[in-house]
Design a protein around this motif. Sequence first.
Motif, PDB file in Angstrom:
ATOM      1  N   VAL A  98      -1.590  57.218  42.856  1.00 43.59           N
ATOM      2  CA  VAL A  98      -2.866  57.243  43.570  1.00 43.59           C
ATOM      3  C   VAL A  98      -4.025  57.344  42.580  1.00 43.59           C
ATOM      4  CG1 VAL A  98      -4.282  58.566  45.197  1.00 43.59           C
ATOM      5  CG2 VAL A  98      -1.858  58.189  45.668  1.00 43.59           C
ATOM      6  N   LEU A  99      -3.870  58.176  41.547  1.00 45.57           N
ATOM      7  CA  LEU A  99      -4.915  58.306  40.527  1.00 45.57           C
ATOM      8  C   LEU A  99      -5.166  56.967  39.834  1.00 45.57           C
ATOM      9  CD1 LEU A  99      -5.597  61.109  38.069  1.00 45.57           C
ATOM     10  CD2 LEU A  99      -5.000  58.907  37.077  1.00 45.57           C
ATOM     11  N   GLY A 100      -4.090  56.278  39.436  1.00 45.64           N
ATOM     12  CA  GLY A 100      -4.243  54.982  38.797  1.00 45.64           C
ATOM     13  C   GLY A 100      -4.888  53.956  39.708  1.00 45.64           C
ATOM     14  N   PHE A 101      -4.508  53.962  40.981  1.00 51.34           N
ATOM     15  CA  PHE A 101      -5.077  53.018  41.941  1.00 51.34           C
ATOM     16  C   PHE A 101      -6.578  53.257  42.102  1.00 51.34           C
ATOM     17  CE2 PHE A 101      -6.161  51.360  46.113  1.00 51.34           C
ATOM     18  CZ  PHE A 101      -5.501  50.135  46.124  1.00 51.34           C
ATOM     19  N   GLY A 102      -6.981  54.506  42.203  1.00 51.09           N
ATOM     20  CA  GLY A 102      -8.403  54.822  42.359  1.00 51.09           C
ATOM     21  C   GLY A 102      -9.215  54.431  41.141  1.00 51.09           C
ATOM     22  N   LEU A 103      -8.689  54.718  39.940  1.00 50.25           N
ATOM     23  CA  LEU A 103      -9.412  54.381  38.720  1.00 50.25           C
ATOM     24  C   LEU A 103      -9.517  52.873  38.526  1.00 50.25           C
ATOM     25  CD1 LEU A 103      -7.942  57.053  36.294  1.00 50.25           C
ATOM     26  CD2 LEU A 103     -10.335  56.857  36.974  1.00 50.25           C
ATOM     27  N   GLY A 104      -8.422  52.157  38.806  1.00 52.94           N
ATOM     28  CA  GLY A 104      -8.432  50.707  38.624  1.00 52.94           C
ATOM     29  C   GLY A 104      -9.450  49.996  39.481  1.00 52.94           C
ATOM     30  N   GLY A 107      -0.232  51.696  39.715  1.00 44.91           N
ATOM     31  CA  GLY A 107      -1.395  51.844  40.580  1.00 44.91           C
ATOM     32  C   GLY A 107      -2.620  51.160  40.017  1.00 44.91           C
ATOM     33  N   LEU A 108      -2.827  51.308  38.711  1.00 43.98           N
ATOM     34  CA  LEU A 108      -4.001  50.700  38.085  1.00 43.98           C
ATOM     35  C   LEU A 108      -3.893  49.180  38.068  1.00 43.98           C
ATOM     36  CD1 LEU A 108      -5.820  52.362  35.168  1.00 43.98           C
ATOM     37  CD2 LEU A 108      -5.704  49.889  35.250  1.00 43.98           C
TER      38      LEU A 108
END
Length: 473
Positions: free
Chosen positions: A364-370, A310-311
């Motif tokens: 989803v967490l990685g995508f949002g942080l990235g 995700g990130l």
Amino acid sequence: MTDLKRALIPFALAQFICSFAGSNMNVMINDISADLDTTVAGVQLAITIFLLVMAALMIPGGRLTDRIGRKRCLTVGLLVYAAGALLSAAAPGLGVLILGNSLLEGVGTAMLIPPVYILTTLLFTSTTSRAKAFGAISALGGIGAAAGPLIGGLITTAVSWRAAFGFQAAVVLLIAVLSRLWVYDPLPPDPSQKMDTAGAVLSALGLVLLVSGILAADDNVWLMLGLLVAGAGVLAWFFASVRARERAGRQALLSTALFRNRTSNIGLITQCAQWLMLMGTSFVVSAYLQVERGYNAIETGLVFTATTAGLLISSLAAGRFARRRAQRTLILVGFVITVVGVVLLLTLVRVSDAVWAFAPGLFVLGFGLGGMLTPSVNVVQSAFGEDLQGEISGLSRSVSNLGSALGGAVAGTILVAHLGSRPGTGYTVAMLSVVLAGIIGLVAAWFLPRTPAPLPESGPDARTSAVAGRRVS
């Protein structure tokens, strides 16, 4: 490849390995605990001290670069880090592990990261090239933190947890070689600059007391309150001493101008919240999988492949996002997506015992942080002119590392305090604390200006303008 692009490789690798070091130990909890005859709380303490040392010494490290030179500070930091990694690999007990990993690697990081950001500012002179450079460095930092559990799990399972520290030492020595070949410091050192030793001690002591108070929360409430009050008092003393030195015409550890910029202050809050969410989630999920579900290092690391994916996806698309949307929008949307990811981690894991239940939330967490790590850095760095770039770089890295330390301290302490109680209770409460951090970050981001403010004029100390355009030789 141009000289500047070559210089960016060791810079990005340096941020990668330092972020990697903050999260890869999370998957080694059982292995280290058994090998060194310690507990989950002992490993948590080592991780938190490492992150705290980075946060406490990052600002003095930034000041030291001016005195001894940015490239020399980078090289010394890399060698200290490598020594700490090798000592950690040979550690016979928790005490030596804390000395090598938490202290020496922490000190090394505090010396090498500020020159990375300062040299990036000096060498990449245009707004566009500098934004891209910071984007690459921040993205590699996020990827290092997200991929730390996976890489650490692979090495630990294939060889041992000690080999993971050997890997760090090898990468750091490679960075030292590449830096010697490709990095050039456009400004000479200024040995006449005096260090604000009292300010450095007060700022470091204040941060240590605050985080120590959080770590003491599950042992003694009164001790926790005492440490938190003492930490707040020492930090207040630090700011008073900074103002007094400035009024007396003496150089202070930090310029008070850094704290008078509303946009920068809000951006720093978002940075702290982002890293708290990333490192807090990494520790909690890793510890929960190993201690309560019995996963080994590689199984735990593989779970975090979703975060890394995700990130990576959002980091690669960050440039396209930035051309279409304002930085405020990217940070706001990033927090919303990240909070949704943590909520998915809470709900799906409670619904199903299957390992797949972790994947959607972590992705989803990685995508949002990235998508928001780079905009937050740009918001803070762009709030000041050239003359304050060195100081704001140190402060920015310090706040980010403080967020990482708080993630391990707050969420980790909650989880450890509930181990042995009803299964899943500690995990739920710890992840709710991560959600709260995301909400705080979201509220802070809402108050960012909708349009970027014009770049402040550089002060008389902005001697970088005449030499920053010189290329790396």
